[in-house]
Design a protein around this motif. Structure first.
Motif, PDB file in Angstrom:
ATOM      1  N   TRP A  28       0.836  -1.202   0.000  1.00  0.00           N
ATOM      2  CA  TRP A  28       0.000   0.000   0.000  1.00  0.00           C
ATOM      3  C   TRP A  28       0.873   1.254   0.000  1.00  0.00           C
ATOM      4  O   TRP A  28       0.530   2.261  -0.619  1.00  0.00           O
ATOM      5  CB  TRP A  28      -0.975  -0.005   1.171  1.00  0.00           C
ATOM      6  N   SER A  29       2.013   1.194   0.671  1.00  0.00           N
ATOM      7  CA  SER A  29       2.947   2.317   0.651  1.00  0.00           C
ATOM      8  C   SER A  29       3.478   2.539  -0.755  1.00  0.00           C
ATOM      9  O   SER A  29       3.634   3.680  -1.190  1.00  0.00           O
ATOM     10  CB  SER A  29       4.107   2.063   1.618  1.00  0.00           C
ATOM     11  N   LYS A  33       0.177   5.392  -0.628  1.00  0.00           N
ATOM     12  CA  LYS A  33      -0.665   5.644   0.536  1.00  0.00           C
ATOM     13  C   LYS A  33       0.185   6.028   1.744  1.00  0.00           C
ATOM     14  O   LYS A  33       1.269   5.493   1.963  1.00  0.00           O
ATOM     15  CB  LYS A  33      -1.486   4.403   0.887  1.00  0.00           C
ATOM     16  N   THR A  34      -0.330   6.963   2.531  1.00  0.00           N
ATOM     17  CA  THR A  34       0.331   7.344   3.784  1.00  0.00           C
ATOM     18  C   THR A  34       0.003   6.294   4.837  1.00  0.00           C
ATOM     19  O   THR A  34      -0.900   5.460   4.650  1.00  0.00           O
ATOM     20  CB  THR A  34      -0.173   8.708   4.276  1.00  0.00           C
ATOM     21  N   GLU A  37      -3.608   6.517   5.680  1.00  0.00           N
ATOM     22  CA  GLU A  37      -4.481   5.912   4.665  1.00  0.00           C
ATOM     23  C   GLU A  37      -4.422   4.386   4.728  1.00  0.00           C
ATOM     24  O   GLU A  37      -5.454   3.716   4.612  1.00  0.00           O
ATOM     25  CB  GLU A  37      -4.090   6.406   3.275  1.00  0.00           C
ATOM     26  N   ILE A  40      -6.549   3.139   7.539  1.00  0.00           N
ATOM     27  CA  ILE A  40      -7.978   3.114   7.195  1.00  0.00           C
ATOM     28  C   ILE A  40      -8.280   1.907   6.305  1.00  0.00           C
ATOM     29  O   ILE A  40      -9.246   1.175   6.550  1.00  0.00           O
ATOM     30  CB  ILE A  40      -8.393   4.426   6.508  1.00  0.00           C
ATOM     31  N   ILE A  41      -7.468   1.694   5.289  1.00  0.00           N
ATOM     32  CA  ILE A  41      -7.688   0.597   4.348  1.00  0.00           C
ATOM     33  C   ILE A  41      -7.688  -0.753   5.059  1.00  0.00           C
ATOM     34  O   ILE A  41      -8.535  -1.610   4.798  1.00  0.00           O
ATOM     35  CB  ILE A  41      -6.623   0.614   3.233  1.00  0.00           C
TER      36      ILE A  41
END
Length: 78
Positions: A28-29, A33-34, A37, A40-41
């Motif tokens: 995800w990074s 994405k932070t 984020e 949340i995901i």
């Protein structure tokens, strides 16, 4: 509801002893994405995401998240 990536197989985490969750956070990074984020995901706390990033960095032997993401990507983990 927890979101997992079907592209990340159980066997991908064998690289440097990374867990499936560590690989998922790095993936995800890599998508830009932070930590907030990603939290949340994956329905995690930001602190937990940062823990997984730190653990992955330590296992891979790098000093920052970007390097960890690059190493994981080059190994074909995602």
């Amino acid at each position: 509801m927890e979101h997992t990536n079907p592209d990340i197989s159980v066997q991908t985490h064998c690289y440097k002893g990374l867990t499936l969750r560590e690989v998922e956070v790095l993936k995800w990074s890599a998508e830009g994405k932070t930590a907030a984020e990603v939290a949340i995901i994956l329905d995690l706390k930001i602190r937990t995401v940062n823990f997984h990033i730190g653990s992955a960095k330590r296992k891979i032997g790098v000093t920052n998240k970007t390097s960890a993401v690059v190493h994981a990507a080059l190994q074909g983990l995602f």
